[in-house]
Design a protein around this motif. Structure first.
Motif, PDB file in Angstrom:
ATOM      1  N   ARG A   1       3.234   7.671  -2.230  1.00 18.64           N
ATOM      2  CA  ARG A   1       4.202   7.163  -3.202  1.00 18.64           C
ATOM      3  C   ARG A   1       5.184   6.158  -2.598  1.00 18.64           C
ATOM      4  O   ARG A   1       5.899   5.488  -3.336  1.00 18.64           O
ATOM      5  CB  ARG A   1       4.986   8.340  -3.807  1.00 18.64           C
ATOM      6  CG  ARG A   1       4.147   9.224  -4.724  1.00 18.64           C
ATOM      7  CD  ARG A   1       4.997  10.266  -5.410  1.00 18.64           C
ATOM      8  NE  ARG A   1       5.566  11.227  -4.468  1.00 18.64           N
ATOM      9  CZ  ARG A   1       4.962  12.354  -4.107  1.00 18.64           C
ATOM     10  NH1 ARG A   1       3.773  12.654  -4.614  1.00 18.64           N
ATOM     11  NH2 ARG A   1       5.532  13.185  -3.257  1.00 18.64           N
ATOM     12  N   THR A   2       5.240   6.053  -1.300  1.00 18.88           N
ATOM     13  CA  THR A   2       6.130   5.082  -0.658  1.00 18.88           C
ATOM     14  C   THR A   2       5.399   3.767  -0.461  1.00 18.88           C
ATOM     15  O   THR A   2       4.333   3.722   0.161  1.00 18.88           O
ATOM     16  CB  THR A   2       6.631   5.611   0.696  1.00 18.88           C
ATOM     17  OG1 THR A   2       7.273   6.874   0.501  1.00 18.88           O
ATOM     18  CG2 THR A   2       7.596   4.631   1.338  1.00 18.88           C
ATOM     19  N   SER A   3       5.977   2.703  -0.999  1.00 21.69           N
ATOM     20  CA  SER A   3       5.345   1.381  -0.875  1.00 21.69           C
ATOM     21  C   SER A   3       5.658   0.778   0.483  1.00 21.69           C
ATOM     22  O   SER A   3       6.812   0.778   0.935  1.00 21.69           O
ATOM     23  CB  SER A   3       5.843   0.441  -1.984  1.00 21.69           C
ATOM     24  OG  SER A   3       5.445   0.912  -3.256  1.00 21.69           O
ATOM     25  N   ALA A   4       4.622   0.262   1.145  1.00 26.92           N
ATOM     26  CA  ALA A   4       4.766  -0.370   2.452  1.00 26.92           C
ATOM     27  C   ALA A   4       4.056  -1.720   2.437  1.00 26.92           C
ATOM     28  O   ALA A   4       2.994  -1.871   1.812  1.00 26.92           O
ATOM     29  CB  ALA A   4       4.189   0.521   3.550  1.00 26.92           C
ATOM     30  N   LEU A   5       4.631  -2.671   3.126  1.00 28.87           N
ATOM     31  CA  LEU A   5       4.078  -4.026   3.159  1.00 28.87           C
ATOM     32  C   LEU A   5       2.724  -4.045   3.855  1.00 28.87           C
ATOM     33  O   LEU A   5       2.579  -3.520   4.957  1.00 28.87           O
ATOM     34  CB  LEU A   5       5.046  -4.955   3.894  1.00 28.87           C
ATOM     35  CG  LEU A   5       4.640  -6.427   4.009  1.00 28.87           C
ATOM     36  CD1 LEU A   5       4.625  -7.088   2.634  1.00 28.87           C
ATOM     37  CD2 LEU A   5       5.598  -7.178   4.947  1.00 28.87           C
TER      38      LEU A   5
ATOM     39  N   VAL B   1       0.862  -1.182   0.000  1.00 30.32           N
ATOM     40  CA  VAL B   1       0.000   0.000   0.000  1.00 30.32           C
ATOM     41  C   VAL B   1       0.896   1.230   0.000  1.00 30.32           C
ATOM     42  O   VAL B   1       2.127   1.131   0.179  1.00 30.32           O
ATOM     43  CB  VAL B   1      -0.928   0.016   1.234  1.00 30.32           C
ATOM     44  CG1 VAL B   1      -1.920  -1.137   1.179  1.00 30.32           C
ATOM     45  CG2 VAL B   1      -0.110  -0.048   2.528  1.00 30.32           C
ATOM     46  N   GLY B   2       0.275   2.428  -0.228  1.00 35.27           N
ATOM     47  CA  GLY B   2       1.048   3.658  -0.307  1.00 35.27           C
ATOM     48  C   GLY B   2       1.040   4.434   1.000  1.00 35.27           C
ATOM     49  O   GLY B   2      -0.006   4.612   1.638  1.00 35.27           O
ATOM     50  N   THR B   3       2.214   4.852   1.420  1.00 40.56           N
ATOM     51  CA  THR B   3       2.349   5.696   2.611  1.00 40.56           C
ATOM     52  C   THR B   3       3.167   6.922   2.232  1.00 40.56           C
ATOM     53  O   THR B   3       3.692   7.030   1.122  1.00 40.56           O
ATOM     54  CB  THR B   3       3.056   4.938   3.753  1.00 40.56           C
ATOM     55  OG1 THR B   3       4.365   4.545   3.318  1.00 40.56           O
ATOM     56  CG2 THR B   3       2.267   3.697   4.144  1.00 40.56           C
ATOM     57  N   GLY B   4       3.280   7.856   3.151  1.00 41.79           N
ATOM     58  CA  GLY B   4       4.078   9.051   2.915  1.00 41.79           C
ATOM     59  C   GLY B   4       3.355  10.056   2.028  1.00 41.79           C
ATOM     60  O   GLY B   4       2.156   9.905   1.701  1.00 41.79           O
ATOM     61  N   PRO B   5       4.067  11.089   1.601  1.00 40.87           N
ATOM     62  CA  PRO B   5       3.454  12.138   0.764  1.00 40.87           C
ATOM     63  C   PRO B   5       2.901  11.577  -0.538  1.00 40.87           C
ATOM     64  O   PRO B   5       3.622  10.941  -1.316  1.00 40.87           O
ATOM     65  CB  PRO B   5       4.620  13.098   0.493  1.00 40.87           C
ATOM     66  CG  PRO B   5       5.580  12.866   1.619  1.00 40.87           C
ATOM     67  CD  PRO B   5       5.459  11.413   1.945  1.00 40.87           C
ATOM     68  N   GLY B   6       1.620  11.770  -0.742  1.00 47.93           N
ATOM     69  CA  GLY B   6       0.974  11.302  -1.963  1.00 47.93           C
ATOM     70  C   GLY B   6       0.860   9.801  -2.059  1.00 47.93           C
ATOM     71  O   GLY B   6       0.443   9.276  -3.102  1.00 47.93           O
TER      72      GLY B   6
END
Length: 331
Positions: A172-176, A165-170
């Motif tokens: 854009r950071t992929s997280a498990l 899933v996406g975390t961080g600004p917008g």
């Protein structure tokens, strides 16, 4: 010389007292000694005292502890009749009493040995017998699918696939957000939703299949990572574009134990694709296995993708492993 005449009277004098056996003190001593001999006490008094302690006279009629009293022969029949070889209170009865008590013990021992060697009582049999068998059967059935839960060793070959899933600004950071591991036969070894450490901005449901309610019972990232790495340790890990999965896990697996189906020229050649191009898992599965995956709008299934990856590996397993061995020998 005149004759000397002596008048000697050899007759016993009258009123001479007869010699008595002894004085009163001696007679008293003899009577006391005979009484002690009759009671059997005199011989015990003459025994040496226990080493390290003062000499103590035992109580009358009771033998010394730990020592079996025998019938005294030197004290005469009176002492023997008084003692009658009384049984030792610690060593148990002797003579005629011993067989009766031994028989009682034999019967008890026979019953005890029957219980020990045979089946336990019904109440114990239910818990220790049938219950243990049922539990063992349950573990046997679920060992392949849940070896991580049961504590058994994971298979030698495993395939892994992760959803992010996406975390961080917008976002854009992929997280498990989900990790699935299957065995060589396709059995599920591990499948958990994972709660990222950072707040989720984009669930990417169209591709990941993750929704908000999946996070209600999700495993924290650090705990999930520890569980996954325990399974992967020392195993040959198969995956498609597996570097993305390792990045989400913050993990680096040994290259010699990694099989990336997106980097196998043999697979592309078998499927009719260019060898130097990374082909998607969906297209390779359709071309080589004639299976459709990642269909519908519910998103991908990491278990389905991991199984498809393992089946693709099996298609070229023999040739690929031989190629890797040759490269290793050349190096």
């Amino acid at each position: 010389m005149e004759d000397l005449i002596l008048n000697v009277d050899f007759a016993a004098p009258e009123g001479r007292p007869k010699k008595e056996p002894g004085n009163r003190k001696h007679q008293s001593f003899v009577r006391r000694r005979r009484e002690l001999e009759r009671r059997g006490v005199l011989r015990q008094k003459q025994l040496p005292a226990a080493p390290g302690g003062p000499r103590r006279a035992p109580a009358r009629g009771k033998p010394r502890s730990g020592r079996r009293r025998s019938c005294p022969k030197e004290n005469g029949p009176a002492a023997a009749a008084a003692l009658q070889c009384s049984p030792d209170p610690q060593n148990g009865p002797t003579g005629a009493d011993a067989p009766a008590k031994t028989k009682g013990k034999g019967r008890g021992a026979a019953r005890g040995s029957a219980n020990a060697a045979g089946a336990p009582p019904a109440s114990q049999n239910d818990s220790a017998g049938s219950g243990a068998t049922a539990k063992s059967k349950g573990k046997g059935r679920g060992a392949a699918r849940g070896s991580a839960r049961a504590g058994g060793p994971p298979p030698k070959f495993v395939a892994v696939d992760c959803e992010m899933v996406g975390t961080g600004p917008g976002g854009r950071t992929s997280a498990l957000a989900r990790c699935s591991i299957v065995s060589y036969e396709g059995d599920v070894v591990y499948d958990r939703y994972v709660r990222p450490e950072a707040p989720i901005v984009d669930y990417r449901t169209r591709w990941s299949g993750i929704r908000r309610h999946h996070m209600d019972k999700a495993v924290p990232f650090r705990q999930a990572r520890q569980q996954v790495l325990r399974i992967l340790a020392g195993k040959v890990v198969v995956g498609h574009a597996i570097h993305n999965d390792f990045k989400a896990l913050r993990y680096s697996h040994p290259k010699a134990l990694t099989r990336d189906t997106s980097q196998i020229p043999l697979l592309n050649r078998r499927g009719g694709f260019p060898e130097n191009v990374s082909i998607s898992l969906k297209r390779l599965t359709k071309a080589l296995l004639d299976q459709d995956i990642q269909v519908g709008k519910s998103g991908h299934s990491s278990v389905e993708d991991a199984r498809a990856t393992m089946e693709l590996y099996k298609v070229v397993e023999e040739e690929w492993e031989q190629h890797l061995r040759q490269n290793l020998e050349q190096e």
